[in-house]
Design an enzyme around this catalytic site. Sequence first.
Site, PDB file in Angstrom:
ATOM      1  N   CYS A   2      -7.264  29.549 -30.868  1.00 45.63           N
ATOM      2  CA  CYS A   2      -6.274  30.478 -31.419  1.00 45.63           C
ATOM      3  C   CYS A   2      -6.553  30.797 -32.896  1.00 45.63           C
ATOM      4  O   CYS A   2      -6.934  29.921 -33.661  1.00 45.63           O
ATOM      5  CB  CYS A   2      -4.876  29.898 -31.324  1.00 45.63           C
ATOM      6  SG  CYS A   2      -4.407  29.487 -29.657  1.00 45.63           S
ATOM      7  N   ARG A  27     -13.614  33.019 -32.758  1.00 43.38           N
ATOM      8  CA  ARG A  27     -13.122  31.691 -32.380  1.00 43.38           C
ATOM      9  C   ARG A  27     -12.865  31.586 -30.872  1.00 43.38           C
ATOM     10  O   ARG A  27     -12.756  30.493 -30.336  1.00 43.38           O
ATOM     11  CB  ARG A  27     -11.817  31.388 -33.133  1.00 43.38           C
ATOM     12  CG  ARG A  27     -12.009  31.277 -34.630  1.00 43.38           C
ATOM     13  CD  ARG A  27     -10.680  31.270 -35.337  1.00 43.38           C
ATOM     14  NE  ARG A  27      -9.909  30.069 -35.064  1.00 43.38           N
ATOM     15  CZ  ARG A  27      -9.981  28.944 -35.751  1.00 43.38           C
ATOM     16  NH1 ARG A  27     -10.808  28.858 -36.761  1.00 43.38           N
ATOM     17  NH2 ARG A  27      -9.230  27.911 -35.446  1.00 43.38           N
ATOM     18  N   TRP A  73      -5.786  31.594 -27.279  1.00 45.21           N
ATOM     19  CA  TRP A  73      -6.680  31.018 -26.270  1.00 45.21           C
ATOM     20  C   TRP A  73      -5.770  30.177 -25.396  1.00 45.21           C
ATOM     21  O   TRP A  73      -5.231  29.159 -25.835  1.00 45.21           O
ATOM     22  CB  TRP A  73      -7.752  30.171 -26.959  1.00 45.21           C
ATOM     23  CG  TRP A  73      -8.862  29.728 -26.063  1.00 45.21           C
ATOM     24  CD1 TRP A  73     -10.018  30.402 -25.785  1.00 45.21           C
ATOM     25  CD2 TRP A  73      -8.949  28.490 -25.342  1.00 45.21           C
ATOM     26  NE1 TRP A  73     -10.808  29.669 -24.939  1.00 45.21           N
ATOM     27  CE2 TRP A  73     -10.173  28.491 -24.641  1.00 45.21           C
ATOM     28  CE3 TRP A  73      -8.113  27.390 -25.208  1.00 45.21           C
ATOM     29  CZ2 TRP A  73     -10.583  27.439 -23.833  1.00 45.21           C
ATOM     30  CZ3 TRP A  73      -8.510  26.340 -24.401  1.00 45.21           C
ATOM     31  CH2 TRP A  73      -9.736  26.373 -23.720  1.00 45.21           C
ATOM     32  N   ASN A  99      -1.091  27.534 -33.297  1.00 50.34           N
ATOM     33  CA  ASN A  99      -2.360  27.062 -32.746  1.00 50.34           C
ATOM     34  C   ASN A  99      -2.204  25.567 -32.518  1.00 50.34           C
ATOM     35  O   ASN A  99      -1.798  24.858 -33.429  1.00 50.34           O
ATOM     36  CB  ASN A  99      -3.490  27.346 -33.756  1.00 50.34           C
ATOM     37  CG  ASN A  99      -4.814  26.742 -33.341  1.00 50.34           C
ATOM     38  OD1 ASN A  99      -4.995  26.343 -32.193  1.00 50.34           O
ATOM     39  ND2 ASN A  99      -5.749  26.678 -34.274  1.00 50.34           N
ATOM     40  N   GLY A 100      -2.477  25.099 -31.302  1.00 51.25           N
ATOM     41  CA  GLY A 100      -2.332  23.673 -31.018  1.00 51.25           C
ATOM     42  C   GLY A 100      -1.494  23.467 -29.774  1.00 51.25           C
ATOM     43  O   GLY A 100      -1.242  24.414 -29.022  1.00 51.25           O
ATOM     44  N   GLU A 484     -30.309  21.352 -25.117  1.00 50.32           N
ATOM     45  CA  GLU A 484     -29.767  22.430 -25.950  1.00 50.32           C
ATOM     46  C   GLU A 484     -30.192  23.800 -25.402  1.00 50.32           C
ATOM     47  O   GLU A 484     -29.394  24.739 -25.370  1.00 50.32           O
ATOM     48  CB  GLU A 484     -30.238  22.216 -27.400  1.00 50.32           C
ATOM     49  CG  GLU A 484     -29.841  23.285 -28.396  1.00 50.32           C
ATOM     50  CD  GLU A 484     -28.343  23.486 -28.556  1.00 50.32           C
ATOM     51  OE1 GLU A 484     -27.548  22.710 -28.007  1.00 50.32           O
ATOM     52  OE2 GLU A 484     -27.976  24.478 -29.212  1.00 50.32           O
ATOM     53  N   LYS A 488     -27.545  26.652 -24.244  1.00 49.83           N
ATOM     54  CA  LYS A 488     -27.531  28.013 -24.795  1.00 49.83           C
ATOM     55  C   LYS A 488     -27.506  29.036 -23.666  1.00 49.83           C
ATOM     56  O   LYS A 488     -26.770  30.004 -23.698  1.00 49.83           O
ATOM     57  CB  LYS A 488     -28.771  28.290 -25.668  1.00 49.83           C
ATOM     58  CG  LYS A 488     -28.870  27.679 -27.024  1.00 49.83           C
ATOM     59  CD  LYS A 488     -27.817  28.090 -28.004  1.00 49.83           C
ATOM     60  CE  LYS A 488     -26.600  27.278 -27.818  1.00 49.83           C
ATOM     61  NZ  LYS A 488     -26.116  26.369 -28.706  1.00 49.83           N
ATOM     62  N   GLU A 491     -24.110  29.049 -21.736  1.00 49.72           N
ATOM     63  CA  GLU A 491     -23.008  29.535 -22.568  1.00 49.72           C
ATOM     64  C   GLU A 491     -22.939  31.052 -22.593  1.00 49.72           C
ATOM     65  O   GLU A 491     -21.856  31.624 -22.476  1.00 49.72           O
ATOM     66  CB  GLU A 491     -23.192  29.070 -24.030  1.00 49.72           C
ATOM     67  CG  GLU A 491     -22.772  27.657 -24.312  1.00 49.72           C
ATOM     68  CD  GLU A 491     -22.995  27.288 -25.774  1.00 49.72           C
ATOM     69  OE1 GLU A 491     -22.085  26.719 -26.366  1.00 49.72           O
ATOM     70  OE2 GLU A 491     -24.087  27.563 -26.322  1.00 49.72           O
ATOM     71  N   HIS A 507     -36.326  12.139  -9.953  1.00 55.75           N
ATOM     72  CA  HIS A 507     -35.168  11.447  -9.382  1.00 55.75           C
ATOM     73  C   HIS A 507     -34.077  12.425  -8.970  1.00 55.75           C
ATOM     74  O   HIS A 507     -32.903  12.068  -8.974  1.00 55.75           O
ATOM     75  CB  HIS A 507     -34.643  10.412 -10.385  1.00 55.75           C
ATOM     76  CG  HIS A 507     -35.673   9.408 -10.754  1.00 55.75           C
ATOM     77  ND1 HIS A 507     -36.074   8.402  -9.896  1.00 55.75           N
ATOM     78  CD2 HIS A 507     -36.446   9.284 -11.866  1.00 55.75           C
ATOM     79  CE1 HIS A 507     -37.021   7.686 -10.483  1.00 55.75           C
ATOM     80  NE2 HIS A 507     -37.273   8.212 -11.669  1.00 55.75           N
ATOM     81  N   LYS A 606     -15.200  28.980 -30.364  1.00 55.00           N
ATOM     82  CA  LYS A 606     -16.120  28.484 -31.397  1.00 55.00           C
ATOM     83  C   LYS A 606     -15.626  27.160 -31.962  1.00 55.00           C
ATOM     84  O   LYS A 606     -16.395  26.273 -32.266  1.00 55.00           O
ATOM     85  CB  LYS A 606     -16.200  29.534 -32.513  1.00 55.00           C
ATOM     86  CG  LYS A 606     -17.133  29.183 -33.642  1.00 55.00           C
ATOM     87  CD  LYS A 606     -18.556  29.361 -33.208  1.00 55.00           C
ATOM     88  CE  LYS A 606     -19.553  28.865 -34.232  1.00 55.00           C
ATOM     89  NZ  LYS A 606     -20.826  28.517 -33.591  1.00 55.00           N
TER      90      LYS A 606
HETATM   91  C1  G6P Z   1     -17.655  24.446 -29.024  1.00 51.11           C
HETATM   92  C2  G6P Z   1     -18.676  25.458 -29.501  1.00 51.11           C
HETATM   93  C3  G6P Z   1     -20.055  24.815 -29.527  1.00 51.11           C
HETATM   94  C4  G6P Z   1     -20.047  23.563 -30.388  1.00 51.11           C
HETATM   95  C5  G6P Z   1     -18.954  22.589 -29.936  1.00 51.11           C
HETATM   96  C6  G6P Z   1     -18.754  21.488 -30.975  1.00 51.11           C
HETATM   97  O1  G6P Z   1     -17.893  24.139 -27.700  1.00 51.11           O
HETATM   98  O2  G6P Z   1     -18.683  26.596 -28.664  1.00 51.11           O
HETATM   99  O3  G6P Z   1     -20.998  25.732 -30.050  1.00 51.11           O
HETATM  100  O4  G6P Z   1     -21.286  22.934 -30.322  1.00 51.11           O
HETATM  101  O5  G6P Z   1     -17.700  23.258 -29.818  1.00 51.11           O
HETATM  102  O6  G6P Z   1     -18.254  22.080 -32.142  1.00 51.11           O
HETATM  103  P1  G6P Z   1     -18.419  21.530 -33.588  1.00 51.11           P
HETATM  104  O7  G6P Z   1     -17.770  22.566 -34.464  1.00 51.11           O
HETATM  105  O8  G6P Z   1     -17.691  20.216 -33.629  1.00 51.11           O
HETATM  106  O9  G6P Z   1     -19.857  21.367 -33.865  1.00 51.11           O
END
Ligand code: G6P
Length: 611
Positions: A2, A27, A73, A99-100, A484, A488, A491, A507, A606
Amino acid sequence: MCGIVGYVGHRDAQQVIIKGLKRLEYRGYDSAGIALLNKGLNVYKKKGKVSELEEYLKGKELASTIGIGHTRWATHGEPNDVNAHPHYSSSKKLAIIHNGIIENYSSLKQELINKGHSFTSETDTEVLIHFIEDIQENNHCALDEAVRLALTKVVGAYAIVIMSLEDPNLLIAARKGSPLVIGVGKNEYFIASDATPIIEYTNEVVYLNDFEIAVINDDKLKIKTVEDAPMTPYIQKLEMELEAIEKGGFDHFMLKEICEQPRSIKDCLRGRLDSQSGRLVLGGIREYVNKLANADRIIILACGTSWHAGLVAEYMFEEFCRIPVEVEYASEFRYRNPIVREGDMVFAISQSGETADTLAAIELAKSKGATIFGVCNVVGSSIARASHAGSYTHAGPEIGVASTKAFTAQLTVLSMICLIVAQKKGTITDQKFHEMLVELENIPAKVEKTLKLNDQIREIAYTFKDATNFLYLGRGFNFPVALEGALKLKEISYIHAEGYPAAEMKHGPIALIDEEMPVVFIATRDSSYEKIVSNIQEVKARKGRVIAVVTEGDKLIPDMAEFTIEVPAVQETLMPIVSVIPLQLLSYHIAVMRGCNVDQPRNLAKSVTVE
Ligand code: G6P
């Protein structure tokens, strides 16, 4: 998650708020709304993007110099117009954005229903504003006092802003666990979830702390705690530049941020490392270097991409410092009964510095006597403030939801910390230490060179854009890179992808391999090179389609792989900073070709400020 924007001053509040909400779009959200004072306290809200709200506002009488706006959100209640914020109180004289999560909302709701309240939405937020108004009516007190009293009864996390029909110059904001920044302008105030909506108006900000309530009234800002203790607002200067939060000619923030990495890594190294004089200093941890060198073990707490950076750090610390390291998902760690001993050293890695699980995990570790080091990107963020010490990554604002430049900056900071500790401990020779400094200094140029592969990678992306699955395999320091790379891709392109240690393929994942399956090997020249070459053969034997990231000049793998991406040679422990770049580009191009919303992928946020 949010996003919150509030404004009171002399400007057109609607314009400031809508622009601010657009800045916060990154966000992640699914509905948006605004409340303005114009012949009444009016709330307008819509499911969907801020642009849809903007469209809905067209032609309406909206002139107002005070207002609040929100991107939601969804947590409690599906994303729709009714559940979107702001929410009215019972009398419709108050409006709130939040937010929360108010965890005890259902018992509060029941109490209010018993008193005759009725609710239009399914949200916990609407309950909170009804509760505040109920307290105000029963106690005949000022609104800020009612907010304070209500917050003493609330369980959960919140960042809230409230406005009132009866006080046309009043905004009340409060936080616990979710961020809020107040911008202090000339006869005007801005409130936002982060500094991005504020930066173009003022660079003077106050970061609200947990359990603080800010009351902005008649051009004055007062802060008190939920226990009613007055606090002096601490005004800080923002260092962020406006251009850092704009696309600057790129199609997407993600591409801009991928391409920025030579600079962001340089920024991260600046003033900290000089190979000629052998200087390597991180001011933020200076006082703790002895403690780190004597640590029996290190615990790393993080989520998402930051967790992958933690995994690379584990290998680095074990290699150079000979300290055992445990890398934990913050969300798992905090709900177990983890063994944390007094004297344990904990690293919390977080781009945003606001991830709720990471924040709660470090509070838990702290309560058991651990020392916390924050490795955060956002200056002044909650995790940075909750840590005993730490080092910022200085990558600049990261707006694309898929983390890219934050990851490489995290690896850069963590490798510097590791080398400082190894030197203190005497577990690295002077020669190796010097070699590593030189190598680190050369990384920006090597990343720059790797980015020149963009056109080749776009072609590879075109070949595989319609794939339904992907496997990413790596060994040693490149295993976290495989994770990673897979993250990516899923996502932003919504293709199912899995990262695996290459040897573990036998395995299980090997059963998935057929002539349709793209398998990305991160197979740069390192101590497990021969082993990974054998793994490539195993995939080839089953007709898998191999895309290999290799070291420049590799003679063996190009003959085996369908596509080879050659990156510059880099010392093994630092290779992830370079070998991840082609994987970032590959997922970016595939997502663009599939028509996905690269910067704001569905369902993702985000900054994950709820548990
Ligand atoms: C969310 C974001 C990711 C990020 C993760 C941890 O899932 O979309 O890109 O890696 O949070 O966030 P942080 O701000 O703690 O690195």
